[in-house]
Enzyme design. Structure first.
Site, mmCIF file in Angstrom:
data_model
loop_
_atom_site.group_PDB
_atom_site.id
_atom_site.type_symbol
_atom_site.label_atom_id
_atom_site.label_comp_id
_atom_site.label_asym_id
_atom_site.label_seq_id
_atom_site.Cartn_x
_atom_site.Cartn_y
_atom_site.Cartn_z
ATOM 1 N N HIS A 99 0.846 -1.182 0.000
ATOM 2 C CA HIS A 99 0.000 0.000 0.000
ATOM 3 C C HIS A 99 0.893 1.247 0.000
ATOM 4 C CE1 HIS A 99 -3.743 -2.165 1.835
ATOM 5 N NE2 HIS A 99 -3.314 -2.730 0.715
ATOM 6 N N GLU A 101 1.325 3.811 2.030
ATOM 7 C CA GLU A 101 2.085 4.158 3.228
ATOM 8 C C GLU A 101 3.355 3.329 3.339
ATOM 9 O OE1 GLU A 101 -2.341 4.411 4.447
ATOM 10 O OE2 GLU A 101 -1.122 3.349 2.980
ATOM 11 N N CYS A 124 -5.254 1.828 6.509
ATOM 12 C CA CYS A 124 -6.071 0.643 6.784
ATOM 13 C C CYS A 124 -5.651 0.013 8.106
ATOM 14 C CB CYS A 124 -5.975 -0.365 5.643
ATOM 15 S SG CYS A 124 -4.377 -1.177 5.472
ATOM 16 N N CYS A 133 -1.599 -0.918 7.334
ATOM 17 C CA CYS A 133 -0.768 0.280 7.206
ATOM 18 C C CYS A 133 -0.645 1.019 8.532
ATOM 19 C CB CYS A 133 -1.336 1.196 6.131
ATOM 20 S SG CYS A 133 -1.242 0.457 4.490
#
Length: 181
Positions: A99, A101, A124, A133
Site C-alpha cells: 500500500h 504508506e 487501513c 498500514c
C-alpha cells in the site's frame, strides 16, 4: 521546502476547519457512511504549508496509479522526517503489492522516527494480502498522521482510531482527492 506543484491547488490552509463529520466522496463499496471507529478530527486551524505540499505530492502519486490498483483504491502517501523534509512518497501498488504508506516508508528508510505521514485515505487497519498500514506507521516511529478521506471499507477502516489510541496525533484534513472519486 518542497517544489510547488502549481497544477495541484487542491487544498488550502483555512482559518477555520471545524467540521464534525466528514463527507463521503468515494467508495468502491457503494454508498457507505464513514467508518464509525474513524477519528474525525478536522478542528486544527493551523495546517502547516509543508503538510499541504506533502499532500499535493501524495495526491500526484495517487493520480499516477489510478486504474492500476483495483480492487484497492489508488492511494498516495508522503513521509516528512522530524524536521519537516520530504523523505518518501509512495502509491498503492497493483493487487497483492504494498500500500501507499508502506511504499513511502520504504523510500524514507531510517528517516521516519518522529516524522509525519500525509495520506490521501485513512490508513487501513486490517490484514488482507498485506499487513495493516496503521501498524507499519506505528512501527516506523511516525508520530503524526494527516489524512483526507476516512476509509469507507468496513473491513479496512479504523486505522485513525487505532493510531490515536497508541499516542499518534491523527488529523483529518478537509478536501477531496480526485483519484479517489
Amino acid at each position: 521546502t518542497l517544489p510547488s506543484l502549481g497544477a495541484m491547488p487542491l487544498l488550502q490552509a483555512q482559518p477555520s476547519l471545524a467540521q464534525t463529520t466528514p463527507t463521503l466522496l468515494w467508495s468502491p463499496y457503494g454508498v457507505l457512511p464513514p467508518c464509525k471507529q474513524s477519528l474525525c478530527s478536522m478542528d486544527n486551524p493551523n495546517i502547516p504549508q509543508i503538510v499541504i505540499e506533502a499532500l499535493q505530492r501524495a495526491m500526484a502519486a495517487a493520480e499516477e496509479v489510478r486504474g492500476t490498483t483495483s480492487p484497492n483504491p489508488p492511494v498516495g502517501a508522503a513521509i516528512l522526517d522530524a524536521t519537516g523534509s520530504l523523505v518518501g512518497v509512495g502509491a498503492t501498488q497493483p493487487p497483492g503489492g504494498s500500500h501507499a504508506e508502506v511504499m513511502a516508508i520504504a523510500q524514507a528508510g531510517t528517516n521516519t522516527q518522529g516524522g509525519t505521514a500525509v495520506v490521501t485515505l485513512e490508513p487501513c487497519n486490517h490484514t488482507g494480502r498485506t499487513g495493516p498500514c496503521s501498524h507499519a506507521i506505528l512501527d516506523a516511529g511516525i508520530t503524526t498522521v494527516y489524512y483526507v478521506h476516512s476509509d469507507p471499507n468496513p473491513v479496512a477502516c479504523g486505522g485513525a482510531t487505532w493510531l490515536a489510541d497508541r499516542g499518534v496525533q491523527v488529523i483529518q484534513l478537509p478536501g477531496h482527492v480526485p483519484a479517489l472519486r
